[in-house]
Design a protein around this motif. Structure first.
Motif, mmCIF file in Angstrom:
data_model
loop_
_atom_site.group_PDB
_atom_site.id
_atom_site.type_symbol
_atom_site.label_atom_id
_atom_site.label_comp_id
_atom_site.label_asym_id
_atom_site.label_seq_id
_atom_site.Cartn_x
_atom_site.Cartn_y
_atom_site.Cartn_z
ATOM 1 N N LEU A 43 0.833 -1.202 0.000
ATOM 2 C CA LEU A 43 0.000 0.000 0.000
ATOM 3 C C LEU A 43 0.871 1.256 0.000
ATOM 4 O O LEU A 43 0.610 2.207 -0.753
ATOM 5 N N GLY A 44 1.902 1.262 0.830
ATOM 6 C CA GLY A 44 2.785 2.423 0.903
ATOM 7 C C GLY A 44 3.472 2.719 -0.416
ATOM 8 O O GLY A 44 3.533 3.872 -0.859
ATOM 9 N N LEU A 45 3.970 1.666 -1.064
ATOM 10 C CA LEU A 45 4.662 1.849 -2.348
ATOM 11 C C LEU A 45 3.686 2.310 -3.431
ATOM 12 O O LEU A 45 4.034 3.147 -4.277
ATOM 13 N N LEU A 46 2.474 1.755 -3.415
ATOM 14 C CA LEU A 46 1.474 2.173 -4.401
ATOM 15 C C LEU A 46 1.125 3.652 -4.251
ATOM 16 O O LEU A 46 1.105 4.406 -5.234
ATOM 17 N N LEU A 47 0.837 4.071 -3.028
ATOM 18 C CA LEU A 47 0.500 5.470 -2.781
ATOM 19 C C LEU A 47 1.671 6.390 -3.117
ATOM 20 O O LEU A 47 1.488 7.482 -3.650
#
Length: 460
Positions: A43-47
């Motif tokens: 999630l962090g990398l996507l955002l």
């Protein structure tokens, strides 16, 4: 008719056992934490990639929701550290009424911790010299690192005894808390019937605190998810490329120490199965990796040592708090590799005497190192000063230190638990049947670790 009824009962029993087996095939705590960890990173990398310049993501997601959840989780663990250490250590010392046993246990514990730290440092220096991760072309003009003053060995020794125990508890000074708890528990064990009543009260308090630990562990997957998501959103990777060789040298030595050196020592000194130990330590390692703090992980470490490993409370309550304070093998590995790396970057030749000084200084410095995130860099500054290397070189590695800090904390708590199991076995305060039971202490709905442990004591 009787045969038909028997068939019905058999079918009911089969169906019931099948349904029961299905119900028990729920995800364990380890699986949930791993899922939380990886989903958080994804999630962090996507955002980060989809909304690289978004103020909304930064303000409301990273520093808002994720920061709040992660901070509450860490705070809930830290909340238990001081009462857990004090109460459990008093309980343990109460049962060690003989002064000779307290001295023997303390001597064994400190000797084992210093021994493994010396091994870690020596291995780190040898690997770093052989691989040669540093390059003189990496020196950056004007790089600075403001090092905090590290305590001297004399200050560490003077500060062992608290002038105000309540102040030591409010500040979380673990060495002072340990000293006071040992003295307090020893006094309780020597005042007869009145001491027995006080000891019973502390034993009840210890059970309550361990129950709170179990409850907080259920929240771990959500806390880990938030911590990992925030890390993926905020970790600067710009400096990673320039020190990638250093990063992988440190990481490689840390993994060797955790999964080769420790299991070998466990087998050598206790004869226990290292693979069983590694399976049971996974939850503790994941907690330590997520929090990057040995102290914050301490409630989970004690719970695992007692209810999954089979270590008696009187041993675990003494060796684990002490280990969270003085056993810093992961930090020592970082210091060894970093010293060689910085010397190579600045083109400074270190002699055998210098390397020996690094081993001695870093080993002794580990006694005064608090089990909190980032403290390894402070102690590294002291080691660099000891051998005449520029402290500014720390600026080269500070960009990747957060990731390494998480891994070395997992190594530290693994070492604490290995020492605890070895010492408990040598003292005859170890339940081997509980250790060999793969389901012992496993966190699951309706599972009572204390009852499970008592069953093993009865059957032993």
């Amino acid at each position: 008719m009787v045969g038909f009824n028997a068939q019905i009962e058999k079918h009911k029993n089969y169906t019931g056992s099948t349904m029961s087996a299905t119900k028990t095939k729920k995800l364990g705590l380890t699986s949930k934490i791993i899922i939380g960890m990886f989903t958080g990173i994804i999630l962090g990398l996507l955002l980060r990639n989809l909304f690289p310049e978004s103020d909304f993501i930064k303000e409301y997601i990273t520093e808002g929701v994720l920061n709040v959840i992660g901070t509450i989780f860490i705070s809930s663990l830290k909340m238990l550290v001081v009462p857990l250490v004090f109460v459990s250590l008093v309980c343990g010392t109460c049962s060690l009424s003989e002064p000779s046993k307290v001295g023997r246990l303390g001597g064994k514990t400190i000797a084992f911790y210093l021994f493994t730290t010396a091994i870690a440092l020596s291995m780190a220096i040898l690997v770093a010299v052989a691989v040669h991760p540093g390059n003189a072309s990496m020196v950056v003009e004007g790089m600075q690192f403001d090092a905090k003053q590290a305590p001297s060995l004399s200050d560490v020794l003077i500060n062992l005894v608290p002038t105000n125990p309540l102040h030591a508890m409010s500040e979380g000074n673990m060495l002072q808390i340990i000293i006071f708890a040992v003295i307090f528990g020893f006094a309780i064990s020597h005042i007869g019937e009145r001491g027995a009543r006080v000891a019973a009260l502390f034993n009840d308090l210890n059970e309550v605190i361990m129950r709170v630990v179990t409850l907080i562990m259920q929240l771990a997957p959500y806390g880990v998810f938030a911590l990992m998501a925030k890390l993926a959103l905020t970790l600067g990777m710009e400096t990673f490329g320039s020190v990638v060789k250093y990063f992988f040298v440190v990481l490689g030595v840390l993994l060797i120490h955790a999964f080769v050196v420790y299991p070998t020592l466990l087998k050598l000194f206790s004869g226990l199965n290292p693979f069983t130990f590694i399976r049971k330590i996974r939850d503790v390692q994941l907690f330590a990796f997520s929090t990057a703090s040995s102290n914050a992980t301490l409630p989970v470490t004690i719970e695992t040592a007692e209810h999954r490993m089979g270590v008696d409370n009187k041993i675990a309550s003494f060796t684990l708090p002490l280990g969270a304070t003085i056993n810093m093998d992961g930090t020592a590995i970082m210091q060894g590799v970093a010293t060689v790396f910085i010397a190579q970057v600045f083109g400074i030749e270190l002699t055998i005497t210098d390397y020996a000084m690094v081993v001695i200084t870093a080993t002794l410095a580990s006694i005064g190192t608090a089990g909190v995130p980032g403290v390894g860099l402070i102690m590294l500054a002291m080691v660099l000063n000891q051998v005449g290397l520029p402290v500014e070189g720390i600026a080269l590695i500070i960009g990747v230190d957060r990731l390494l800090d998480m891994v070395r904390t997992a190594v530290n708590v693994t070492g604490d638990t290995v020492a605890t199991v070895v010492i408990a076995k040598s003292e005859g305060e170890f339940d081997e049947a509980l250790f060999n039971d793969t389901q012992a202490g496993k966190v699951a709905p309706g599972f009572n670790a204390e009852v499970h442990a008592e069953e093993h004591k009865v059957n032993r």
